[in-house]
Design an enzyme around this catalytic site. Structure first.
Site, PDB file in Angstrom:
ATOM      1  N   CYS A  22     -48.739  -6.401  34.113  1.00  0.00           N
ATOM      2  CA  CYS A  22     -49.766  -6.002  34.760  1.00  0.00           C
ATOM      3  C   CYS A  22     -48.950  -4.619  34.878  1.00  0.00           C
ATOM      4  O   CYS A  22     -47.984  -4.478  34.900  1.00  0.00           O
ATOM      5  CB  CYS A  22     -50.142  -6.519  35.654  1.00  0.00           C
ATOM      6  SG  CYS A  22     -50.608  -8.285  36.146  1.00  0.00           S
ATOM      7  N   GLY A  48     -49.676  -4.834  29.734  1.00  0.00           N
ATOM      8  CA  GLY A  48     -51.192  -6.041  29.498  1.00  0.00           C
ATOM      9  C   GLY A  48     -52.497  -5.987  28.606  1.00  0.00           C
ATOM     10  O   GLY A  48     -52.581  -4.630  28.817  1.00  0.00           O
ATOM     11  N   ASN A 122     -50.293  -5.983  40.175  1.00  0.00           N
ATOM     12  CA  ASN A 122     -49.185  -6.051  39.391  1.00  0.00           C
ATOM     13  C   ASN A 122     -47.492  -6.622  39.882  1.00  0.00           C
ATOM     14  O   ASN A 122     -46.940  -6.368  41.296  1.00  0.00           O
ATOM     15  CB  ASN A 122     -48.722  -4.516  38.304  1.00  0.00           C
ATOM     16  CG  ASN A 122     -47.174  -4.825  38.082  1.00  0.00           C
ATOM     17  OD1 ASN A 122     -45.996  -4.106  37.741  1.00  0.00           O
ATOM     18  ND2 ASN A 122     -47.024  -6.308  37.339  1.00  0.00           N
ATOM     19  N   GLY A 123     -47.221  -8.203  39.892  1.00  0.00           N
ATOM     20  CA  GLY A 123     -46.394  -8.533  40.110  1.00  0.00           C
ATOM     21  C   GLY A 123     -46.908 -10.193  39.682  1.00  0.00           C
ATOM     22  O   GLY A 123     -47.560 -10.680  40.011  1.00  0.00           O
ATOM     23  N   TYR A 268     -37.020  -3.668  27.884  1.00  0.00           N
ATOM     24  CA  TYR A 268     -37.773  -4.041  27.934  1.00  0.00           C
ATOM     25  C   TYR A 268     -39.328  -3.511  27.928  1.00  0.00           C
ATOM     26  O   TYR A 268     -40.358  -3.054  27.218  1.00  0.00           O
ATOM     27  CB  TYR A 268     -38.422  -5.385  27.374  1.00  0.00           C
ATOM     28  CG  TYR A 268     -39.040  -5.537  26.527  1.00  0.00           C
ATOM     29  CD1 TYR A 268     -39.277  -4.817  24.827  1.00  0.00           C
ATOM     30  CD2 TYR A 268     -40.153  -6.663  26.975  1.00  0.00           C
ATOM     31  CE1 TYR A 268     -40.182  -5.340  24.143  1.00  0.00           C
ATOM     32  CE2 TYR A 268     -41.427  -7.103  25.681  1.00  0.00           C
ATOM     33  CZ  TYR A 268     -41.387  -6.586  25.044  1.00  0.00           C
ATOM     34  OH  TYR A 268     -42.093  -6.551  23.870  1.00  0.00           O
TER      35      TYR A 268
END
Ligand code: SF4
Length: 485
Positions: A22, A48, A122-123, A268
């Site tokens: 996310c 995302g 996010n996570g 990445y």
């Protein structure tokens, strides 16, 4: 928007990459807050691509618009009008927990005993299932299968008197990786987990004509560039920032634990034009390539990146080795979600849709192919075959991180351990599987250094070592520490 979930899952398998879960944005104090959140989300689209949403506050009500699909497809002048007001939070999502459906798209908005709030995160909360079970046994009803809703219930059920204390209390009870943004009628909150797994930065847009500054938060600093916000600082692990009519206030809701930021953000996930955990991603990736060239040299004619994510490491490898870099593989950026394959099946169809070799560059050349990961190995095999079919005389694969041997529990979409080729095969066996003349990975030490780690460890490397920073314990007993400013 029409959305074919099954096909999407197939596409995910086809590109054989780990996926970020996310991206979040938050804006306080701007007449066009939702427009800025939308632009920020656009810059965070790589984090995302499954759904996106914006929740805003006009001071009295919380407005919400979310849908499946890409940010640019979801939001337009009309839909942005549905999220008015000077405060907004935004979210773009891959699902790591919860089904891939609009129901689980974020932000999640609720009206509870603490008022109206919308949350985006996010996570991955590793004790979410446990907390949820407890609540359900007590009669709470959950509307989604997303772990974000657990935060909302914890805030609502908190015995603390104020909203800020309730949020701090809720955050203390969750364990795992989370960078959270919350909007209420009058306030904006942003917080990072006590280990600092996921990035979250704060910035400012200077006010004009006597207007106060706009305060912004975002998963990556590249989102700030698009909205002319100046990067101010990263949130610290365990920090909760509150922005409201009284300005910006910060407190630590939990003591910071030993930092274990996700090193794969540097390998990445994050964009090279972002500064993550205090270091430009571009510098890290280039350094990974340089280190890889020193650790795993090879006699070759050209260095070829697997675009796009292998490009920066390939530049570093080329600089260090003195072998020229050539863009021998071209990526088609306009591949949609579904494609109709001819009845007479095309070999490696999925990869060919995305990548095409430049035969004139590859013919007769000894190629060092640089990529940033091998997940299942299926795509790497097809790419090696593609480069050989284009006439390369040798193909030497170099990977800018160590072998991925274990899944991630902190919000990254990884396949099961059995599907990770490096969990059961040696480097030599992987080389044989992908059909390369040689294969080498960057060492863990090399990766740590290239990503900016000094003497004090600062990264999670769980997917490379199988050793994780959390025991998946709950943090119920941790007490808050003092306010810092
Ligand atoms: Fe990042 Fe890997 Fe740790 Fe997950 S396990 S947080 S992907 S380093």
């Amino acid at each position: 928007m029409d959305f074919d979930g099954e096909q999407f899952r197939e596409d995910r398998l086809m590109d054989d990459k780990l996926h970020e879960e996310c991206g979040v944005m938050a804006i306080y104090g701007h007449p066009e807050a939702s427009k800025l959140a939308y632009l920020g989300l656009h810059a965070l689209q790589h984090r995302g691509q499954e759904s996106a949403g914006i929740a805003s506050s006009d001071g009295e009500r919380i407005h919400l618009y979310k849908a499946m699909g890409l940010v640019a497809d979801i939001f337009n002048e009309e839909t942005l009008k549905r999220v008015p007001g000077p405060m907004a939070i935004g979210h773009t999502r891959y699902s790591t927990t919860g089904d891939s459906a609009l129901l689980n798209a974020q932000p999640i908005r609720v009206e509870c005993n603490k008022g109206r709030i919308a949350v985006a995160h996010n996570g991955n909360i590793v004790n979410a299932a446990e907390i949820r079970k407890k609540f359900e046994q007590q009669g709470s009803i959950f509307q989604t299968t997303s772990d974000t809703e657990v935060i909302v219930h914890l805030i609502a059920q908190s015995k603390e008197q104020t909203l800020t204390d309730s949020i701090a209390d809720a955050l203390r009870r969750i364990e795992g990786a989370f960078s959270v943004v919350i909007v209420t009628e009058k306030y904006l909150f942003a917080a990072r987990d006590p280990r600092g797994f996921r990035p979250l930065s704060m910035g400012r847009i200077p006010g004009v004509g006597g207007r106060p500054d706009t305060v912004v938060f975002g998963s990556e600093t590249c989102a700030f560039d698009l909205i002319n916000a100046n990067f101010e600082r990263d949130l610290k692990p365990g920090e909760l920032v509150v922005v409201g009519p009284g300005g910006v206030k910060s407190r630590f809701y939990a003591p910071a634990l030993p930092q274990t930021s996700c090193i794969f953000e540097h390998v990445y996930f994050s964009r090279p034009d972002s500064v993550i955990f205090g270091r430009p991603v571009q510098a890290s990736r280039e350094s990974m390539g340089r280190t890889l060239a020193r650790e795993a040299p090879v006699l070759a004619d050209i260095v070829v990146p697997v675009p796009d994510s292998g490009v920066t490491a390939a530049m570093g490898y080329a600089q260090e080795s003195g072998i020229p870099v050539q863009f021998g593989l071209i990526r088609n950026h306009y591949v949609g979600r579904t494609f109709i394959e001819p009845e007479q099946r095309v070999r490696d169809f999925g990869v060919k849709l995305k990548l095409n070799p430049v035969r004139s560059l590859l013919k007769g050349k000894r190629v060092v192919l640089i990529d940033d990961s091998i997940v299942r190995g299926t795509t790497s095999k097809k790419i090696v075959r593609m480069v050989r079919d284009a006439g390369a005389s040798e193909v030497h694969v170099r990977i800018s991180c160590p072998p991925t041997i274990s899944p991630c529990y902190y919000g990254v979409d990884t396949p099961n351990r059995e599907q990770l080729i490096a969990s059961s095969k040696s480097v030599e066996e992987i080389r044989e599987f992908i059909g390369a003349d040689s294969l080498a990975y960057l060492s863990l030490e090399g990766l740590r250094k290239a990503s900016g780690e000094g003497d004090t460890p600062m990264f999670c490397t769980g997917c490379y070592t199988g050793s994780y920073p959390t025991n998946f314990v709950e943090l119920h007993d941790i007490q808050p520490v003092e306010v810092v400013k």
